[in-house]
Motif scaffolding. Structure first.
Motif, PDB file in Angstrom:
ATOM      1  N   ALA A 122     -10.951 -81.371  28.616  1.00  0.00           N
ATOM      2  CA  ALA A 122     -10.798 -79.911  28.642  1.00  0.00           C
ATOM      3  C   ALA A 122     -10.387 -79.441  30.031  1.00  0.00           C
ATOM      4  N   TRP A 123     -10.951 -80.064  31.055  1.00  0.00           N
ATOM      5  CA  TRP A 123     -10.598 -79.725  32.445  1.00  0.00           C
ATOM      6  C   TRP A 123      -9.104 -79.963  32.675  1.00  0.00           C
ATOM      7  N   ALA A 124      -8.604 -81.102  32.206  1.00  0.00           N
ATOM      8  CA  ALA A 124      -7.184 -81.420  32.379  1.00  0.00           C
ATOM      9  C   ALA A 124      -6.307 -80.461  31.584  1.00  0.00           C
ATOM     10  N   LEU A 125      -6.733 -80.114  30.382  1.00  0.00           N
ATOM     11  CA  LEU A 125      -5.946 -79.198  29.553  1.00  0.00           C
ATOM     12  C   LEU A 125      -5.831 -77.812  30.183  1.00  0.00           C
ATOM     13  N   SER A 126      -6.791 -77.468  31.026  1.00  0.00           N
ATOM     14  CA  SER A 126      -6.743 -76.159  31.689  1.00  0.00           C
ATOM     15  C   SER A 126      -5.885 -76.183  32.949  1.00  0.00           C
ATOM     16  N   ARG A 127      -5.371 -77.389  33.324  1.00  0.00           N
ATOM     17  CA  ARG A 127      -4.654 -77.515  34.592  1.00  0.00           C
ATOM     18  C   ARG A 127      -3.261 -78.126  34.486  1.00  0.00           C
ATOM     19  N   MET A 187      -4.010 -71.380  33.870  1.00  0.00           N
ATOM     20  CA  MET A 187      -3.712 -72.755  34.286  1.00  0.00           C
ATOM     21  C   MET A 187      -3.479 -72.798  35.793  1.00  0.00           C
ATOM     22  N   SER A 188      -3.975 -73.850  36.440  1.00  0.00           N
ATOM     23  CA  SER A 188      -3.752 -74.018  37.867  1.00  0.00           C
ATOM     24  C   SER A 188      -2.262 -74.154  38.158  1.00  0.00           C
ATOM     25  N   GLU A 189      -1.770 -73.380  39.130  1.00  0.00           N
ATOM     26  CA  GLU A 189      -0.353 -73.451  39.487  1.00  0.00           C
ATOM     27  C   GLU A 189       0.003 -74.797  40.112  1.00  0.00           C
ATOM     28  N   GLN A 190      -1.016 -75.444  40.730  1.00  0.00           N
ATOM     29  CA  GLN A 190      -0.758 -76.691  41.446  1.00  0.00           C
ATOM     30  C   GLN A 190      -0.205 -77.783  40.526  1.00  0.00           C
ATOM     31  N   PHE A 191      -0.718 -77.866  39.288  1.00  0.00           N
ATOM     32  CA  PHE A 191      -0.322 -78.944  38.385  1.00  0.00           C
ATOM     33  C   PHE A 191       0.333 -78.420  37.108  1.00  0.00           C
ATOM     34  N   SER A 192       0.747 -77.158  37.084  1.00  0.00           N
ATOM     35  CA  SER A 192       1.155 -76.509  35.843  1.00  0.00           C
ATOM     36  C   SER A 192       2.379 -77.126  35.179  1.00  0.00           C
ATOM     37  N   SER A 193       3.168 -77.909  35.907  1.00  0.00           N
ATOM     38  CA  SER A 193       4.367 -78.498  35.308  1.00  0.00           C
ATOM     39  C   SER A 193       4.255 -80.009  35.143  1.00  0.00           C
ATOM     40  N   GLU A 194       3.072 -80.578  35.369  1.00  0.00           N
ATOM     41  CA  GLU A 194       2.914 -82.030  35.377  1.00  0.00           C
ATOM     42  C   GLU A 194       2.083 -82.533  34.203  1.00  0.00           C
ATOM     43  N   THR A 195       2.085 -83.867  34.044  1.00  0.00           N
ATOM     44  CA  THR A 195       1.349 -84.534  32.966  1.00  0.00           C
ATOM     45  C   THR A 195       0.195 -85.327  33.558  1.00  0.00           C
ATOM     46  N   ALA A 196      -0.924 -85.346  32.838  1.00  0.00           N
ATOM     47  CA  ALA A 196      -2.085 -86.129  33.249  1.00  0.00           C
ATOM     48  C   ALA A 196      -2.461 -87.103  32.135  1.00  0.00           C
ATOM     49  N   LEU A 197      -3.033 -88.237  32.541  1.00  0.00           N
ATOM     50  CA  LEU A 197      -3.588 -89.214  31.607  1.00  0.00           C
ATOM     51  C   LEU A 197      -5.103 -89.209  31.797  1.00  0.00           C
ATOM     52  N   VAL A 198      -5.842 -88.902  30.734  1.00  0.00           N
ATOM     53  CA  VAL A 198      -7.300 -88.789  30.809  1.00  0.00           C
ATOM     54  C   VAL A 198      -7.946 -90.022  30.179  1.00  0.00           C
ATOM     55  N   LEU A 199      -8.872 -90.649  30.911  1.00  0.00           N
ATOM     56  CA  LEU A 199      -9.684 -91.713  30.331  1.00  0.00           C
ATOM     57  C   LEU A 199     -10.638 -91.053  29.351  1.00  0.00           C
ATOM     58  N   PHE A 200     -10.397 -91.241  28.057  1.00  0.00           N
ATOM     59  CA  PHE A 200     -11.094 -90.492  27.021  1.00  0.00           C
ATOM     60  C   PHE A 200     -11.819 -91.452  26.079  1.00  0.00           C
ATOM     61  N   SER A 201     -13.128 -91.568  26.280  1.00  0.00           N
ATOM     62  CA  SER A 201     -13.930 -92.500  25.497  1.00  0.00           C
ATOM     63  C   SER A 201     -14.472 -91.885  24.220  1.00  0.00           C
ATOM     64  N   GLY A 202     -14.594 -90.560  24.208  1.00  0.00           N
ATOM     65  CA  GLY A 202     -15.252 -89.891  23.093  1.00  0.00           C
ATOM     66  C   GLY A 202     -16.651 -89.433  23.438  1.00  0.00           C
ATOM     67  N   ARG A 209      -8.178 -76.726  17.528  1.00  0.00           N
ATOM     68  CA  ARG A 209      -8.582 -75.505  16.832  1.00  0.00           C
ATOM     69  C   ARG A 209      -9.200 -74.488  17.775  1.00  0.00           C
ATOM     70  N   LEU A 210      -9.821 -74.989  18.839  1.00  0.00           N
ATOM     71  CA  LEU A 210     -10.526 -74.116  19.760  1.00  0.00           C
ATOM     72  C   LEU A 210      -9.582 -73.211  20.533  1.00  0.00           C
ATOM     73  N   ARG A 211      -8.466 -73.794  21.015  1.00  0.00           N
ATOM     74  CA  ARG A 211      -7.515 -73.009  21.810  1.00  0.00           C
ATOM     75  C   ARG A 211      -6.089 -73.437  21.515  1.00  0.00           C
ATOM     76  N   PRO A 212      -5.272 -72.526  21.015  1.00  0.00           N
ATOM     77  CA  PRO A 212      -3.881 -72.868  20.700  1.00  0.00           C
ATOM     78  C   PRO A 212      -3.101 -73.379  21.906  1.00  0.00           C
ATOM     79  N   ASP A 213      -3.401 -72.878  23.098  1.00  0.00           N
ATOM     80  CA  ASP A 213      -2.674 -73.339  24.280  1.00  0.00           C
ATOM     81  C   ASP A 213      -3.017 -74.790  24.588  1.00  0.00           C
ATOM     82  N   TRP A 214      -4.256 -75.200  24.328  1.00  0.00           N
ATOM     83  CA  TRP A 214      -4.623 -76.599  24.493  1.00  0.00           C
ATOM     84  C   TRP A 214      -3.912 -77.459  23.454  1.00  0.00           C
TER      85      TRP A 214
END
Length: 237
Positions: free
Chosen positions: A25-30, A1-16, A61-66
């Motif tokens: 997935a990008w946000a979940l990794s950061r 995970m990126s250290e820059q945002f590792s303690s913060e929350t993001a809101l993703v525009l998620f249409s499907g 199911r893909l990644r427990p950390d996600w």
């Protein structure tokens, strides 16, 4: 995970769709926590909204950390957007190019409205990071997908709500082939297969025929971009 945002929350525009799933997935990794926001605005391809739950389940199911970072999923209904639009995304008309050089799938103000509502929700929930799949490298020419537009919106939202928002657009400068590649880098073949099988891009809402790149009519601008990107991605591997 990126250290820059590792303690913060993001809101993703998620249409499907493909792009928003890759951005999720990008946000979940950061970010330490990720919430999602979708919009019901009278779109012909509203079936995309039904895809979101299956995609989120697949990501868990893909990644427990996600799975541990996935937060609430929100849906806002804004039918007024369709009421003031005469477009092929909100009316049962043929897709064509308009006299202004833009395809009639362009919904004027859509991303501006989406980002404004996203910022309002983020404000209430104490979130300052908003992630969207806008891209001006491989797109249909929509002016509200341009980097200049997004940067202007970031300034306007930050000023108008007296809160320093950061709008992240990880796909802005990459084409659709590179978007497939980014998905692979983030989640391997599992994420690529999930996007192919469960995400929705087709403007007509067609999910009857499955192609190598996923479901869709195969002819609308969204399907054409997705199919072209898939072919280029496969050729580059």
């Amino acid at each position: 995970m990126s250290e820059q945002f590792s303690s913060e929350t993001a809101l993703v525009l998620f249409s499907g769709g493909q792009d928003s799933t890759t951005c999720l997935a990008w946000a979940l990794s950061r970010f330490a926590r990720v919430e999602m926001l979708g919009f019901e605005y009278g779109q012909r391809h509203a079936i995309e909204l039904a895809c979101r739950e299956r995609l989120v389940d697949g990501l868990r199911r893909l990644r427990p950390d996600w799975a541990a970072r996935l937060g609430e999923s929100h849906t806002l209904s804004i039918p007024t957007l369709a009421a003031v639009s005469e477009t092929a995304l909100t009316r049962d008309v043929a897709i064509a190019m308009g006299a202004d050089g833009l395809p009639n799938t362009f919904v004027p103000g859509r991303n501006l409205v989406f980002l404004t509502f996203a910022a309002a929700l983020a404000y209430r929930r104490g979130i300052t990071h908003i992630v969207g799949g806008m891209c001006e490298t491989d797109y249909s020419g929509y002016p509200d997908c341009r980097d200049e537009t997004i940067r202007a919106m970031q300034s306007a939202l930050s000023l108008g709500m007296a809160r320093k928002f950061a709008l992240h657009t990880p796909l802005m400068w990459i084409d659709k082939a590179a978007t497939w590649q980014l998905a692979h880098e983030l989640g391997g073949d599992g994420l690529v297969d999930l996007i192919r099988a469960q995400s929705h891009t087709c403007y007509l809402g067609e999910r009857g025929a499955q192609h190598d790149w996923g479901y869709g009519c195969g002819e609308c601008p969204a399907c054409s971009l997705r199919a072209k990107g898939w072919a280029e991605y496969v050729a580059r591997r």
